[in-house]
Design an enzyme around this catalytic site. Structure first.
Site, PDB file in Angstrom:
ATOM      1  N   HIS A  31     -78.022 -53.485  -2.076  1.00  0.00           N
ATOM      2  CA  HIS A  31     -78.983 -53.241  -0.799  1.00  0.00           C
ATOM      3  C   HIS A  31     -78.775 -53.252   0.504  1.00  0.00           C
ATOM      4  O   HIS A  31     -77.676 -54.085   0.699  1.00  0.00           O
ATOM      5  CB  HIS A  31     -79.565 -54.993  -0.864  1.00  0.00           C
ATOM      6  N   LYS A  39     -52.510 -50.978 -26.820  1.00  0.00           N
ATOM      7  CA  LYS A  39     -51.895 -51.959 -25.707  1.00  0.00           C
ATOM      8  C   LYS A  39     -52.858 -51.798 -24.617  1.00  0.00           C
ATOM      9  O   LYS A  39     -53.143 -50.335 -24.578  1.00  0.00           O
ATOM     10  CB  LYS A  39     -50.467 -51.398 -25.264  1.00  0.00           C
ATOM     11  N   THR A  99     -46.337 -52.663 -30.229  1.00  0.00           N
ATOM     12  CA  THR A  99     -48.008 -52.398 -29.119  1.00  0.00           C
ATOM     13  C   THR A  99     -46.446 -52.639 -27.445  1.00  0.00           C
ATOM     14  O   THR A  99     -46.902 -51.510 -27.370  1.00  0.00           O
ATOM     15  CB  THR A  99     -48.614 -53.905 -28.995  1.00  0.00           C
TER      16      THR A  99
END
EC number: 1.7.3.3
Length: 301
Positions: free
Chosen positions: A259, A17, A63
């Site tokens: 940057h 899960k 699950t």
């Protein structure tokens, strides 16, 4: 993954899960409150090959049951605990509670809720959301063998000076000018593995792993910035990454450039904006990707 030979094929399988979100609040002995918010992922290696090849689900841990277990175990935790300890607790439950499960992998990302201060005083029950995230992964075998990894995601660091980049390869495709004065910014992802190899060897000190996480984060930041009044010069992200890594026994670091490009704008009449280490255009796409791992031969975390 759990491996089987099925019908002449090598068959690897696991099930689990993902993205189970849970928050747990404790009232402290001093009367204040403490909160954690975790995103939990679970994978079980188990003897359930029949569910794949014979329509037999009798060996499967659903699950949804895994999801419910996360909340049940959070409820049972009467004392504040680290994200690592909760990962170990869950994994230990799955390998001991279900005879079919041979190993459990639990990974957790902790959302950075930080206590606020009002008028210089820590607030009893007020929190704000920070930035970097504390991660943990526990892999526990039926035998009690343990692999424990901790990490940091999204640790954004920036210094406005004391950085440069010179002496790199130049060819017909190179446009980047060399410089000994630039801004340096990155978003650090770090992973380190502990040397505890069984459930029986982990420290019992409360919040031990939280303290270790804070120590690692501090060393990474201190090495990046240098002393508060003078800083430390960085000739490249690579060199700074190495110095940050070698302050630890074993660590993986990923440090992409964020940057800040110098802004120069002009028209036919002359400069509109002339760069003097002051006005920048921030961008993170495209970005450099610098990563490395370092492990001492004689030591472990």
């Amino acid at each position: 993954m759990a491996k089987e030979i099925v019908g002449g094929f090598k068959f690897d399988q696991r099930h689990g899960k993902e993205r189970v979100r849970v928050a747990r609040v404790w009232k402290t002995k001093k009367g204040g409150y403490f909160i954690v918010e975790w995103r939990v992922g679970i994978s079980l290696l188990s003897d359930c090959v029949n569910s794949y090849v014979r329509d037999d689900n009798s060996d499967i841990v659903a699950t949804d049951t895994m999801k419910n277990t996360v909340y049940a175990k959070a409820k049972e935790c009467s004392e504040i605990l680290s994200v690592e300890d909760f990962a170990i607790l869950l994994a230990k439950h799955f390998i001991s509670f279900y005879k079919q499960v041979t190993a459990a992998i639990v990974n957790i990302v902790e959302k950075p809720w930080e206590r606020v201060s009002v008028d210089g005083q820590p607030h009893e029950h007020g929190f704000k959301l920070g930035s970097e995230r504390h991660t943990a992964e526990a892999i526990v075998q039926k035998s009690g063998a343990l692999q424990l990894t901790s990490g940091i995601e999204g640790l954004s660091l920036l210094k406005t000076t004391k950085s440069g980049f010179e002496g790199f390869i130049r060819d017909k495709y190179t446009a980047l000018p060399e410089t000994h004065e630039r801004m340096l910014a990155t978003e650090v992802t770090a992973l380190w593995r502990y040397s505890y190899e069984s459930l029986y060897s982990i420290p019992q000190k409360p919040l031990y792993f939280t303290d270790k996480y804070l120590e690692v984060k501090k060393v990474l930041a201190d090495t990046f910035f240098g002393p508060p009044n003078v800083g430390v010069y960085s000739p490249s992200v690579q060199n700074t990454l190495y110095l940050m890594a070698k302050a630890h026994s074993s660590i993986q670091l990923k440090m992409p450039n964020i940057h800040f490009l110098p802004v120069n704008i002009s028209n036919k009449d002359g400069p509109i904006v002339k760069f003097d280490d002051d006005v920048y255009f921030p961008t993170d796409e495209p970005h450099g990707s610098i990563q490395a791992s370092l492990s001492r031969l004689w030591s472990k975390l």
